[in-house]
Structures are given as structure tokens and as C-alpha cells.
Design an enzyme around this catalytic site. Structure first.
Site, PDB file in Angstrom:
ATOM      1  N   PHE A 151       0.821  -1.218   0.000  1.00  0.00           N
ATOM      2  CA  PHE A 151       0.000   0.000   0.000  1.00  0.00           C
ATOM      3  C   PHE A 151       0.855   1.267   0.000  1.00  0.00           C
ATOM      4  O   PHE A 151       0.413   2.318   0.446  1.00  0.00           O
ATOM      5  CB  PHE A 151      -0.944  -0.013   1.213  1.00  0.00           C
ATOM      6  CG  PHE A 151      -1.916  -1.161   1.188  1.00  0.00           C
ATOM      7  CD1 PHE A 151      -3.126  -1.041   0.526  1.00  0.00           C
ATOM      8  CD2 PHE A 151      -1.594  -2.371   1.777  1.00  0.00           C
ATOM      9  CE1 PHE A 151      -4.011  -2.107   0.463  1.00  0.00           C
ATOM     10  CE2 PHE A 151      -2.471  -3.445   1.723  1.00  0.00           C
ATOM     11  CZ  PHE A 151      -3.681  -3.315   1.067  1.00  0.00           C
ATOM     12  N   LYS A 206      -6.638  -5.363  -1.491  1.00  0.00           N
ATOM     13  CA  LYS A 206      -5.880  -4.329  -2.197  1.00  0.00           C
ATOM     14  C   LYS A 206      -6.784  -3.563  -3.167  1.00  0.00           C
ATOM     15  O   LYS A 206      -6.816  -2.334  -3.191  1.00  0.00           O
ATOM     16  CB  LYS A 206      -4.711  -4.999  -2.931  1.00  0.00           C
ATOM     17  CG  LYS A 206      -4.013  -4.142  -3.941  1.00  0.00           C
ATOM     18  CD  LYS A 206      -3.075  -3.148  -3.314  1.00  0.00           C
ATOM     19  CE  LYS A 206      -2.520  -2.218  -4.359  1.00  0.00           C
ATOM     20  NZ  LYS A 206      -1.258  -1.661  -4.085  1.00  0.00           N
ATOM     21  N   ASN A 210      -8.023   0.477  -2.796  1.00  0.00           N
ATOM     22  CA  ASN A 210      -7.733   1.488  -3.820  1.00  0.00           C
ATOM     23  C   ASN A 210      -9.013   2.013  -4.466  1.00  0.00           C
ATOM     24  O   ASN A 210      -9.142   3.212  -4.713  1.00  0.00           O
ATOM     25  CB  ASN A 210      -6.778   0.932  -4.876  1.00  0.00           C
ATOM     26  CG  ASN A 210      -5.331   1.047  -4.431  1.00  0.00           C
ATOM     27  OD1 ASN A 210      -5.049   1.571  -3.350  1.00  0.00           O
ATOM     28  ND2 ASN A 210      -4.410   0.569  -5.235  1.00  0.00           N
ATOM     29  N   PHE A 251      -8.240  12.081   2.213  1.00  0.00           N
ATOM     30  CA  PHE A 251      -8.688  11.861   0.832  1.00  0.00           C
ATOM     31  C   PHE A 251      -9.986  12.584   0.503  1.00  0.00           C
ATOM     32  O   PHE A 251     -10.827  12.075  -0.217  1.00  0.00           O
ATOM     33  CB  PHE A 251      -8.772  10.360   0.515  1.00  0.00           C
ATOM     34  CG  PHE A 251      -7.452   9.830   0.055  1.00  0.00           C
ATOM     35  CD1 PHE A 251      -6.381   9.765   0.938  1.00  0.00           C
ATOM     36  CD2 PHE A 251      -7.237   9.433  -1.254  1.00  0.00           C
ATOM     37  CE1 PHE A 251      -5.144   9.321   0.524  1.00  0.00           C
ATOM     38  CE2 PHE A 251      -6.005   8.991  -1.684  1.00  0.00           C
ATOM     39  CZ  PHE A 251      -4.965   8.937  -0.787  1.00  0.00           C
ATOM     40  N   HIS A 253      -9.649  15.898  -0.539  1.00  0.00           N
ATOM     41  CA  HIS A 253      -9.143  17.120  -1.171  1.00  0.00           C
ATOM     42  C   HIS A 253      -9.554  17.118  -2.635  1.00  0.00           C
ATOM     43  O   HIS A 253      -9.146  16.223  -3.386  1.00  0.00           O
ATOM     44  CB  HIS A 253      -7.612  17.193  -1.063  1.00  0.00           C
ATOM     45  CG  HIS A 253      -7.137  17.094   0.343  1.00  0.00           C
ATOM     46  ND1 HIS A 253      -7.311  18.105   1.244  1.00  0.00           N
ATOM     47  CD2 HIS A 253      -6.551  16.079   1.015  1.00  0.00           C
ATOM     48  CE1 HIS A 253      -6.831  17.722   2.419  1.00  0.00           C
ATOM     49  NE2 HIS A 253      -6.363  16.493   2.309  1.00  0.00           N
ATOM     50  N   GLY A 259      -4.574  10.459 -10.491  1.00  0.00           N
ATOM     51  CA  GLY A 259      -3.736   9.789 -11.490  1.00  0.00           C
ATOM     52  C   GLY A 259      -2.840   8.788 -10.790  1.00  0.00           C
ATOM     53  O   GLY A 259      -3.176   8.283  -9.715  1.00  0.00           O
ATOM     54  N   CYS A 262      -1.401   3.450  -9.761  1.00  0.00           N
ATOM     55  CA  CYS A 262      -2.248   2.439  -9.106  1.00  0.00           C
ATOM     56  C   CYS A 262      -3.742   2.622  -9.322  1.00  0.00           C
ATOM     57  O   CYS A 262      -4.395   1.747  -9.877  1.00  0.00           O
ATOM     58  CB  CYS A 262      -1.961   2.414  -7.610  1.00  0.00           C
ATOM     59  SG  CYS A 262      -0.385   1.677  -7.234  1.00  0.00           S
ATOM     60  N   LYS A 322       1.014  13.917  -8.606  1.00  0.00           N
ATOM     61  CA  LYS A 322       0.823  14.486  -7.274  1.00  0.00           C
ATOM     62  C   LYS A 322       2.192  15.020  -6.834  1.00  0.00           C
ATOM     63  O   LYS A 322       3.199  14.787  -7.526  1.00  0.00           O
ATOM     64  CB  LYS A 322       0.297  13.455  -6.288  1.00  0.00           C
ATOM     65  CG  LYS A 322       1.253  12.301  -6.051  1.00  0.00           C
ATOM     66  CD  LYS A 322       0.782  11.438  -4.901  1.00  0.00           C
ATOM     67  CE  LYS A 322       1.886  10.501  -4.464  1.00  0.00           C
ATOM     68  NZ  LYS A 322       1.525   9.664  -3.338  1.00  0.00           N
ATOM     69  N   ARG A 329       2.748   9.196 -14.642  1.00  0.00           N
ATOM     70  CA  ARG A 329       1.800   8.227 -15.177  1.00  0.00           C
ATOM     71  C   ARG A 329       0.350   8.633 -14.855  1.00  0.00           C
ATOM     72  O   ARG A 329       0.033   8.895 -13.704  1.00  0.00           O
ATOM     73  CB  ARG A 329       2.093   6.826 -14.641  1.00  0.00           C
ATOM     74  CG  ARG A 329       3.247   6.165 -15.381  1.00  0.00           C
ATOM     75  CD  ARG A 329       3.606   4.827 -14.794  1.00  0.00           C
ATOM     76  NE  ARG A 329       4.270   4.951 -13.507  1.00  0.00           N
ATOM     77  CZ  ARG A 329       4.651   3.919 -12.765  1.00  0.00           C
ATOM     78  NH1 ARG A 329       4.415   2.700 -13.183  1.00  0.00           N
ATOM     79  NH2 ARG A 329       5.258   4.111 -11.617  1.00  0.00           N
TER      80      ARG A 329
HETATM   81  C1  UDX Z   1      -2.020   4.966  -4.084  1.00  0.00           C
HETATM   82  C2  UDX Z   1      -2.496   4.404  -2.725  1.00  0.00           C
HETATM   83  O1  UDX Z   1      -2.656   5.472  -1.795  1.00  0.00           O
HETATM   84  C3  UDX Z   1      -1.521   3.360  -2.224  1.00  0.00           C
HETATM   85  O2  UDX Z   1      -1.984   2.816  -0.999  1.00  0.00           O
HETATM   86  C4  UDX Z   1      -1.424   2.279  -3.290  1.00  0.00           C
HETATM   87  O3  UDX Z   1      -0.634   1.228  -2.915  1.00  0.00           O
HETATM   88  C5  UDX Z   1      -0.904   2.884  -4.583  1.00  0.00           C
HETATM   89  O4  UDX Z   1      -1.817   3.908  -4.998  1.00  0.00           O
HETATM   90  P1  UDX Z   1      -0.260   6.772  -4.896  1.00  0.00           P
HETATM   91  O5  UDX Z   1      -0.705   6.426  -6.278  1.00  0.00           O
HETATM   92  O6  UDX Z   1       1.184   6.904  -4.622  1.00  0.00           O
HETATM   93  O7  UDX Z   1      -0.811   5.689  -3.863  1.00  0.00           O
HETATM   94  O8  UDX Z   1      -0.928   8.181  -4.537  1.00  0.00           O
HETATM   95  P2  UDX Z   1      -2.018   8.770  -3.551  1.00  0.00           P
HETATM   96  O9  UDX Z   1      -1.356   9.640  -2.579  1.00  0.00           O
HETATM   97  O10 UDX Z   1      -2.938   7.753  -3.033  1.00  0.00           O
HETATM   98  O11 UDX Z   1      -2.794   9.730  -4.601  1.00  0.00           O
HETATM   99  C6  UDX Z   1      -3.410   9.194  -5.758  1.00  0.00           C
HETATM  100  C7  UDX Z   1      -4.028  10.285  -6.587  1.00  0.00           C
HETATM  101  O12 UDX Z   1      -5.164  10.834  -5.930  1.00  0.00           O
HETATM  102  C8  UDX Z   1      -3.125  11.487  -6.883  1.00  0.00           C
HETATM  103  O13 UDX Z   1      -3.336  11.901  -8.214  1.00  0.00           O
HETATM  104  C9  UDX Z   1      -3.589  12.534  -5.909  1.00  0.00           C
HETATM  105  O14 UDX Z   1      -3.330  13.839  -6.334  1.00  0.00           O
HETATM  106  C10 UDX Z   1      -5.076  12.250  -5.854  1.00  0.00           C
HETATM  107  N1  UDX Z   1      -5.725  12.694  -4.625  1.00  0.00           N
HETATM  108  C11 UDX Z   1      -5.421  12.103  -3.444  1.00  0.00           C
HETATM  109  C12 UDX Z   1      -6.682  13.691  -4.673  1.00  0.00           C
HETATM  110  O15 UDX Z   1      -6.985  14.256  -5.732  1.00  0.00           O
HETATM  111  N2  UDX Z   1      -7.319  14.047  -3.511  1.00  0.00           N
HETATM  112  C13 UDX Z   1      -7.030  13.458  -2.310  1.00  0.00           C
HETATM  113  O16 UDX Z   1      -7.665  13.827  -1.308  1.00  0.00           O
HETATM  114  C14 UDX Z   1      -6.052  12.467  -2.269  1.00  0.00           C
END
Ligand code: UDX
Length: 431
Positions: A151, A206, A210, A251, A253, A259, A262, A322, A329
Site C-alpha cells: 500500500f 488491495k 484502492n 482523501f 481534497h 492519477g 495504481c 501528485k 503516469r
Molecule cells: C495509491 C495508494 O494510496 C496506495 O496505498 C497504493 O498502494 C498505490 O496507490 P499513490 O498512487 O502513490 O498511492 O498516490 P495517492 O497519494 O494515493 O494519490 C493518488 C491520486 O489521488 C493522486 O493523483 C492525488 O493527487 C489524488 N488525490 C489524493 C486527490 O486528488 N485528492 C485526495 O484527497 C487524495
């Protein structure tokens, strides 16, 4: 007891796991097919940008417990436990491409001598772990297969590895369970909760986690769009919602759409799994559509603010999907830049670390040294990634540098009152 471990695949998950497991005291060989990657890693140079990784890599190389190699056969023969963390990218139809995983399984099968635990960390469709287990068994291998999904968040991967919220272990034999207890002893000692379950449950945990998070982001994005339309403030709404312990404030925001490597891939795979088993996945399917629409909406918003997009110069700040990563990606910036170019805009782009990766997709784009160079003569500014340095953008300097006065802040980073005082036409998300 410390174990001898091979980790196959040194991408985000594999490399962090290899470094982390070595830090726990195990002896680890990280295997990758790319000689250049292996050479760099053996020299202490990570091939990915991840906060803290370089130090941990060097520390564990120095300890002698960690090394990297392209020799899968020798590594497997020398190890009691083999982690698989190769990529499972999406096929055209959204299902997961398991060809890399199956190739690795084949190689492991050819190099088994004595009992081994094969731990699958790659995100794989439900049923894959059991298929792999049966493959080993029909070949007479003395192997247990463990599903141990990961994760890790990009940018916080090291922190997440050493302080996970939970460890998921799909384990179906006492012998393998004892091995996994040894592997994660360091995390046990800090009372990290472990969920022991069967293989299918671990695999589905998992995907469900997600998909739920992707759902949550999409929900707040749509509510932000509604808040915009009715004159409400999504920050106050998210804060109040988050006070309800059943919802939690994380989460929530709003942004230009999610993007990364994952969420987009996993929710597509979940929909294909539902179709395969004739189970309704309409909610998840809608998240895919809504997220695409959210990215497109950013272009429409900007067009509305500018009146006409053709021949406008747009400063795009933030290209990574982010902050704290150079990964582009499925980044919303890809959709936004593509759309703006199609509309006939000129683009000046900046990102603190992701420009190199972005330039592989857009070699002819104008990439700028810093945010102010990107703002030179711009008619409008769009912020796509929540980098801290953009939060502190000098708005007065921006006003003097830009030609126009339009700001679309898709991450709600800037001080909107100050922007409006300075004469900017400012729009955020849901405020
Ligand atoms: C994610 C999961 O959090 C992780 O547990 C998994 O194993 C892999 O995928 P990651 O892809 O690194 O991790 O990024 P994450 O911080 O979860 O953000 C994912 C996307 O959501 C980003 O584009 C981020 O900008 C967006 N996001 C996240 C939002 O738009 N708003 C939020 O509140 C949180």
C-alpha cells in the site's frame, strides 16, 4: 530469525521492499532484468525519485546485506523467500497484463531446490496467487505462495514501508506463516496490525482499498463542482464531513482528478473482474468515467475564464500526478496539456522534478527553469500539482510577470483573497 530473500523487480514497490527488508536485518538480493538499473543501484543511485530512499539504499549497501543483480537463477537458489514485485500494467481491455509475473514464476520454477516461500507483492487479479500456487505444485515444487499486497504511496513510500497502517498476509500454511512472522518481526514489535487471511481475500483487499479511495476522491471532486455552482465552500464541507469518524478527513481534497500508477489501473482491473464473474461493478465503472470528466472539466473551466483558448499562452505549473514524485503516469497534466495544445494554446510548463519524464511524452513543449519563467507573458496560469513551492508563489511578482490575469488553481493552493485583491480573476475548486 533473519532470512535470505530475493526481491524480483526493482520498481517502486520492489526497490523500497528490498531496501526495507535489508534494513530489518534480512539478507536481500534485488533482481532486475535491466543491467543499467542494477549497476546504478549497486552504486547507491536510485533510478526513481523517492524521499529518503538514497540514504536507506546506501546504508543497507554499506551493511553488506543488500545487493542487486540480473541473475535470477542464482538469487532464487540462494534464497529461502522470493518476493515478486514486477509490473502488472493494464491490457487494452483494462485487465491486468500478467506476462511479466508469469515469466518470473517460470524462472523460479526452474530454480527451486528445497522449500521456498514465494510472496506476491504485485497487484494481481483475484485468483492469480492460487493459479501460481497450483503451477508450482503440479511441477512438484515444495513451495508456499503468500499474497502480500503493498500500500506504499509514492513520495511517502519509505515512511509507509516502515510504518504501515496494516500488513495483509494471504497465507494458507502454518509453515509459511512462521516465515512471514520472521520477515515482518520488526513491524510486529511496533504493533503493526496484521490481517491473516486466504489468498483471494488478500488480493481483493488491495483492490477494494484502492477503489474505495478513488471513489472518495471522485465524490469530493463532484461535490466541489456542485459547491462551485451553488456558492458553497468545499473546504468547510470536507472539514465538517471529516469530523464524522465514520467518514474521516483523509482523501477529501478536491483536485483535477486522480492519477498515478495504481488507482486508474486497479479500478479498471476491478471492473474487468466484475464482468468476468458477472457481478455489477457500476459504481467503480462510474468512477472511471467521472475521473476522466474531471480532468476534461479543467480545460472547460479555463476556456470559460479566458473566453477563447486559441493562441493563448498558458503557464502550466505541476506535471507530476501528485507532489513529491517525478511520476507522470496518468497525470491529469497530460490530459490538460493535450487538450490545451489541441485548442491551439502555447504552453510554458514547470515542475520541480517531473519535467524530464513529461518531456518524453511532450518533447516539443517549452519547459521552464522556474515558475516565474513559465509565467512570462502568460495569459493564464493553471496549477495542476500541489507542490509546496507553488503554495508560496509570489503573487505580486506573478502579476507583474504575466500578461493576463487568469488563475485556475486546481489544487486550492493559493491565497484566493490576495489573488483577487491584486486583480487576478481567480478560480479554485469548490470555493
Ligand atoms: C495509491 C495508494 O494510496 C496506495 O496505498 C497504493 O498502494 C498505490 O496507490 P499513490 O498512487 O502513490 O498511492 O498516490 P495517492 O497519494 O494515493 O494519490 C493518488 C491520486 O489521488 C493522486 O493523483 C492525488 O493527487 C489524488 N488525490 C489524493 C486527490 O486528488 N485528492 C485526495 O484527497 C487524495
Amino acid at each position: 530469525m533473519a532470512k535470505k530473500i530475493t526481491v524480483i523487480g526493482t520498481g517502486y514497490v520492489g526497490l523500497i521492499s528490498a531496501v526495507g527488508l535489508a534494513d530489518f536485518g534480512h539478507t536481500v538480493i534485488g533482481v532486475d532484468i535491466a543491467q543499467t538499473v542494477v549497476d546504478k543501484l549497486n552504486n547507491g543511485q536510485p533510478h526513481i525519485f523517492e524521499t529518503g530512499l538514497r540514504d536507506y539504499l546506501q546504508k543497507n549497501l554499506n551493511s553488506g546485506r543488500l545487493k542487486f543483480s540480473t541473475g535470477i537463477a542464482d538469487a532464487v537458489q540462494a534464497s529461502e523467500v522470493v518476493f515478486i514485485s514486477v509490473g502488472t500494467p493494464p491490457n487494452q481491455d483494462g485487465s491486468a497484463d500478467l506476462s511479466q509475473l508469469m515469466r518470473v514464476v517460470e524462472e523460479i520454477k526452474q530454480n527451486i531446490s528445497g522449500y521456498k516461500v514465494v510472496v506476491i507483492k504485485s497487484t494481481v487479479p483475484v485468483g492469480t496467487n492460487r493459479t501460481v500456487f497450483k503451477l508450482f505444485k503440479t511441477n512438484g515444487c515444495d513451495v508456499d505462495v503468500v499474497s502480500n499486497p503493498e500500500f506504499l504511496r509514492e513520495g511517502k513510500a519509505i515512511q509507509d514501508f516502515f510504518h504501515p497502517d496494516r500488513i495483509i498476509l494471504g497465507v494458507e500454511s502454518e509453515r509459511a506463516r512462521a516465515v512471514m512472522e520472521d520477515i515482518y518481526r520488526s513491524l510486529y514489535l511496533i504493533q503493526t496490525p496484521c490481517v491473516w487471511c486466504n489468498l483471494e481475500t488478500a488480493e481483493l483487499i488491495k483492490y477494494c482499498s484502492n477503489a474505495f479511495l478513488a471513489n472518495k476522491i471522485t465524490f469530493i471532486n463532484q461535490m466541489a463542482n456542485l459547491a462551485d455552482a451553488v456558492g458553497a465552500d468545499i473546504h468547510d464541507i470536507a472539514k465538517a464531513m471529516g469530523m464524522d469518524g465514520r467518514i474521516s478527513s483523509k482523501f477529501l481534497h478536491p483536485g483535477p482528478g486522480f492519477g498515478g500508477s495504481c488507482f486508474p489501473k486497479d479500478i479498471k482491473a476491478l471492473v474487468t473482474m466484475g464482468e468476468k464473474h458477472d457481478v455489477d461493478m457500476s459504481l467503480v465503472r462510474e468512477v472511471i468515467h467521472a475521473n476522466e470528466a474531471q480532468k476534461q472539466l479543467m480545460i472547460k473551466k479555463l476556456a470559460l475564464m479566458l473566453g477563447e483558448l486559441k493562441d493563448k499562452t498558458i503557464a502550466v505549473l505541476g506535471l507530476a500526478f501528485k507532489a513529491e514524485t517525478d511520476d507522470v503516469r496518468e497525470s491529469p497534466a497530460i490530459t490538460i496539456v493535450t487538450g490545451l495544445l489541441k485548442e491551439g494554446c502555447r504552453i510554458s510548463a514547470h515542475d520541480p522534478v517531473a519535467m524530464q519524464n513529461f518531456s518524453r511524452l511532450f518533447p516539443d513543449l517549452k519547459f521552464c527553469r522556474d515558475e516565474y519563467e513559465a509565467l512570462q507573458k502568460a495569459d493564464a496560469l493553471i496549477i495542476c500539482t500541489e507542490w509546496n513551492e507553488y503554495r508560496n508563489l509570489d503573487l505580486e511578482k506573478a502579476k507583474l510577470t504575466m500578461k493576463g490575469n487568469i488563475i485556475l488553481d486546481t489544487r486550492n493552493l493559493l491565497n484566493r483573497e490576495r489573488a483577487r485583491e491584486l486583480g487576478f480573476t481567480y478560480k479554485g475548486m469548490g470555493r
